[in-house]
Design a protein around this motif. Structure first.
Motif, mmCIF file in Angstrom:
data_model
loop_
_atom_site.group_PDB
_atom_site.id
_atom_site.type_symbol
_atom_site.label_atom_id
_atom_site.label_comp_id
_atom_site.label_asym_id
_atom_site.label_seq_id
_atom_site.Cartn_x
_atom_site.Cartn_y
_atom_site.Cartn_z
ATOM 1 N N ILE A 3 71.515 38.134 42.651
ATOM 2 C CA ILE A 3 72.595 37.935 41.679
ATOM 3 C C ILE A 3 72.654 39.080 40.677
ATOM 4 O O ILE A 3 73.741 39.553 40.305
ATOM 5 C CB ILE A 3 72.410 36.582 40.951
ATOM 6 C CG1 ILE A 3 72.677 35.411 41.912
ATOM 7 C CG2 ILE A 3 73.341 36.475 39.743
ATOM 8 C CD1 ILE A 3 72.399 34.046 41.328
ATOM 9 N N LEU A 4 71.498 39.566 40.238
ATOM 10 C CA LEU A 4 71.456 40.655 39.266
ATOM 11 C C LEU A 4 72.022 41.959 39.825
ATOM 12 O O LEU A 4 72.408 42.860 39.055
ATOM 13 C CB LEU A 4 70.018 40.880 38.784
ATOM 14 C CG LEU A 4 69.416 39.744 37.941
ATOM 15 C CD1 LEU A 4 67.960 40.024 37.609
ATOM 16 C CD2 LEU A 4 70.223 39.538 36.660
ATOM 17 N N LYS A 5 72.078 42.071 41.142
ATOM 18 C CA LYS A 5 72.625 43.287 41.765
ATOM 19 C C LYS A 5 74.142 43.265 41.828
ATOM 20 O O LYS A 5 74.770 44.282 42.144
ATOM 21 C CB LYS A 5 72.053 43.438 43.181
ATOM 22 C CG LYS A 5 70.556 43.721 43.213
ATOM 23 C CD LYS A 5 70.041 43.765 44.642
ATOM 24 C CE LYS A 5 68.529 43.970 44.662
ATOM 25 N NZ LYS A 5 67.981 43.943 46.045
ATOM 26 N N ILE A 6 74.742 42.109 41.556
ATOM 27 C CA ILE A 6 76.207 42.005 41.551
ATOM 28 C C ILE A 6 76.737 42.686 40.305
ATOM 29 O O ILE A 6 76.281 42.421 39.176
ATOM 30 C CB ILE A 6 76.649 40.526 41.588
ATOM 31 C CG1 ILE A 6 76.123 39.857 42.867
ATOM 32 C CG2 ILE A 6 78.173 40.415 41.527
ATOM 33 C CD1 ILE A 6 76.388 38.361 42.936
ATOM 34 N N SER A 7 77.703 43.553 40.468
ATOM 35 C CA SER A 7 78.172 44.385 39.355
ATOM 36 C C SER A 7 78.979 43.624 38.311
ATOM 37 O O SER A 7 78.808 43.816 37.106
ATOM 38 C CB SER A 7 79.005 45.562 39.891
ATOM 39 O OG SER A 7 80.078 45.062 40.692
ATOM 40 N N SER A 8 79.859 42.722 38.746
ATOM 41 C CA SER A 8 80.724 42.029 37.790
ATOM 42 C C SER A 8 80.073 40.769 37.243
ATOM 43 O O SER A 8 79.368 40.055 37.956
ATOM 44 C CB SER A 8 82.058 41.668 38.457
ATOM 45 O OG SER A 8 81.864 40.685 39.444
#
Length: 318
Positions: free
Chosen positions: A230-235
């Motif tokens: 989840i932390l790798k998702i940009s938005s």
């Protein structure tokens, strides 16, 4: 643990029944408790049946909703094992339950609680695959795997329940057979034993570690990978949308694990009598009641199908 004063350990009569004290120490609220738990029972049955029915909708054929149907069935079974007998006892002065009835109720409670906990671990694995490996989700979480996970949960719960029930009911009981509880459970039954139960309590702690903490570790590992993804998702919107699919599950896990740990890891804990009765209510009555709300209000797909179903029913009636 001190034996209850009564007949000598070697001089037992044939035990045919126990008496569930329930909430008899608060006679002034017996009627209020009866109507409260009656409403809780009705709401739990209706809510879980609704979730079970709604998740059969063609648009909700994902593994997550299959597990949710099984969870609803387990919740209905759990509350039906405990609450009806409690309601009968609240309305009558006779809280008796037969020896076999007590053993059966204990087996069912442990089996259903253990199975549900293992199922929650399977649901965490499902969320891990869906978020961390979405392209292979349909291949990994196929129908055979889902059925195998449910069957494994049931078999594990059955083993735990058979062993724990057999351990408890091989103990010699003496003295007044009054269980200061609203259902047959391990901690109050240990209090009725004429013999030293320290070895049994160690077995309970060991079983609790295996039943609660082994799946809990699997859940933690799953969510460690989920949070990392989840932390790798940009938005921020994407992160929120992804995490929202797990928040309901996390809330149920917290309620279930917390109450189970407090009850079974410290069977001789010096809680007040009311606290000892309240803690099991969390996983036998409160959590099954909240699950339909948690999973329907926090899941847009379930909420959408539920609203469309209610509108359709209303149009048919009108």
């Amino acid at each position: 643990m001190k034996p209850i004063e009564g007949p000598e350990p070697g001089n037992h009569t044939l035990l045919t029944q126990f008496v569930l004290a329930g909430f008899s120490n608060h006679p002034e609220v017996q009627h209020l408790l009866f109507y409260t738990f009656c409403l809780i029972y009705i709401f739990t049955i209706i809510g879980n049946l609704l979730i079970f029915t709604v998740t059969l909708h063609p648009t909700l054929r994902m593994p997550m909703y299959f597990f949710l149907r099984v969870l609803s069935f387990l919740d209905i079974s759990t509350v039906s094992t405990v609450v009806p007998k409690m309601l009968v006892n609240l309305r009558s002065e006779d809280g008796s339950i037969s020896y076999m009835g007590c053993a059966t109720q204990l087996y069912c409670v442990i089996f259903l609680a253990s199975t549900e906990w293992y199922l929650l671990a399977a649901m965490a694995y499902d969320r891990y695959v869906a978020i961390c490996n979405p392209l292979r989700y349909a291949i990994i979480m196929n129908r055979r795997v889902c059925l195998s996970l449910v069957l494994l949960s049931c078999c594990s719960g059955n083993v735990v329940s058979v062993v724990q029930t057999a351990w408890v009911f091989t103990l010699p009981f003496c003295g007044p057979m009054k269980i200061n509880y609203f259902f047959c459970d391990i901690p109050p039954l240990l209090m009725l034993s004429c013999t030293d139960t320290s070895s049994y309590e160690k077995q309970i702690i060991t079983a609790t570690v295996l039943v609660i903490f082994a799946p809990f570790c699997l859940i933690l590992v799953s969510y460690a990978y989920i949070i990392s993804s989840i932390l790798k998702i940009s938005s921020a919107e994407g992160r929120h949308k992804t995490f929202s699919t797990c928040s309901s599950h996390l809330l149920v896990v917290t309620l279930y694990c917390g109450s189970g740990t407090l009850v079974y890891l410290r069977p001789k804990a010096s809680y007040s009598e009311d606290a000892k009765k309240f803690l099991p209510l969390i996983y036998t009555a409160i959590t099954p009641t909240l699950n339909p709300l948690i999973y329907s209000l926090r899941n847009k797909d379930v909420k959408g199908v539920l609203i469309r179903t209610m509108v359709h029913v209303h149009e048919c009636v009108v």
